[in-house]
Design a protein around this motif. Sequence first.
Motif, PDB file in Angstrom:
ATOM      1  N   UNK A   4       0.945  -1.339  -0.060  1.00  0.00           N
ATOM      2  CA  UNK A   4      -0.200  -0.096   0.014  1.00  0.00           C
ATOM      3  C   UNK A   4       0.906   1.267  -0.015  1.00  0.00           C
ATOM      4  N   UNK A   5       0.532   2.325  -0.757  1.00  0.00           N
ATOM      5  CA  UNK A   5       1.251   3.435  -0.810  1.00  0.00           C
ATOM      6  C   UNK A   5       1.386   4.037   0.423  1.00  0.00           C
ATOM      7  N   UNK A   6       2.848   4.676   0.774  1.00  0.00           N
ATOM      8  CA  UNK A   6       3.340   5.282   1.798  1.00  0.00           C
ATOM      9  C   UNK A   6       2.370   6.811   1.571  1.00  0.00           C
ATOM     10  N   UNK A  16      -2.106   7.087   6.009  1.00  0.00           N
ATOM     11  CA  UNK A  16      -0.869   6.288   5.341  1.00  0.00           C
ATOM     12  C   UNK A  16       0.356   6.111   6.185  1.00  0.00           C
ATOM     13  N   UNK A  17       0.926   5.027   5.795  1.00  0.00           N
ATOM     14  CA  UNK A  17       2.042   4.762   6.390  1.00  0.00           C
ATOM     15  C   UNK A  17       3.074   5.647   6.070  1.00  0.00           C
ATOM     16  N   UNK A  18       3.733   6.235   7.252  1.00  0.00           N
ATOM     17  CA  UNK A  18       4.805   7.370   6.894  1.00  0.00           C
ATOM     18  C   UNK A  18       6.010   7.108   6.272  1.00  0.00           C
ATOM     19  N   UNK A  73      -9.146   3.366  -4.982  1.00  0.00           N
ATOM     20  CA  UNK A  73      -9.052   4.143  -6.264  1.00  0.00           C
ATOM     21  C   UNK A  73      -7.393   3.690  -7.110  1.00  0.00           C
ATOM     22  N   UNK A  74      -6.543   3.604  -6.436  1.00  0.00           N
ATOM     23  CA  UNK A  74      -5.366   3.509  -7.065  1.00  0.00           C
ATOM     24  C   UNK A  74      -5.161   2.039  -7.282  1.00  0.00           C
TER      25      UNK A  74
END
Length: 224
Positions: A5-7, A221-223, A201-202
Motif C-alpha cells: 500500500x502506498x506510503x 497512510x504509512x509514513x 482507487x489506486x
Amino acid sequence: MSSTRPSATALASMIDHTLLTPEATHDDVATLIAEAREYGTWSVCVSPSMLPLNVDMGDVKLAVVCGFPSGKHTSAVKAAEARDAIAAGADEVDMVINLGMVKEGRWADVTADIAAVKQAVPDPKILKVIIESAVLTDDEIVRACKAAEGAGADFVKTSTGFHPKGGASVEAVALMANTVGGRLGVKASGGIRDYETACAMVEAGATRLGVSSTAKILAGAPQA
C-alpha cells in the motif's frame, strides 16, 4: 487490499490538492499552495479566476479547471479559457465534456469539443478530460474515454465532485483504466476522503487523485 500500500509520500505524489469552492479567496489559495508544498503533492487544482498566482509554488504543479462544472460551455469558450490558463502559468487543464452530447450519442462532436481544448493545451502541458462517470452508463464511459484518447487528451477523469449523482467509484475507475490501457492517465476525483478509499482507487487503476481532504488521507497512510 494489496499488501503493498502506498506510503504518505508516494500517495502525495499522485494528488492534485484541490480547492474549487465558489467562495474561495486568494488567501485560501495561498494556504492551499503552502499545504501542497508541505505534503509534497503533485499539484494544486484551482479555478481559473484565481490566476495568476503570485505565490512561490516550489515544485508543485498548477492545474486549472475549464468549462467547470457543467461542461455546457461552447468549445470556443472552453478553448479560450484553457488558453488563458496556460498563458497565466497553468501546467495542466481539467476540462468537463458536454454530457448532453454524450447522451445524444454525438460522439464526433464530443471528440471535437475535447480536441478544441487540446489545441489550447499543447504538449508538454497536460489535458485531463472530466467525463462525470456517475452520470454515464458503462458503454458511455467507454466511448467517452475513447473520444478523449482520439482527441489527444492525456488523462481521463471521473468527476467534477459537484454533480448530485456522485463522484468517483472503484467500478468506474477500473472500467476507465481498462479502456485506456495505460495510454492515458486516469484521475479519480470526487468523494475521496480517507486513505482506504484512496487506496481502492489506486488499486482500481487511478494514476492521479483529485482531493480536498489531503491532510486526512495522508494522515491514514504509512509514513515510511
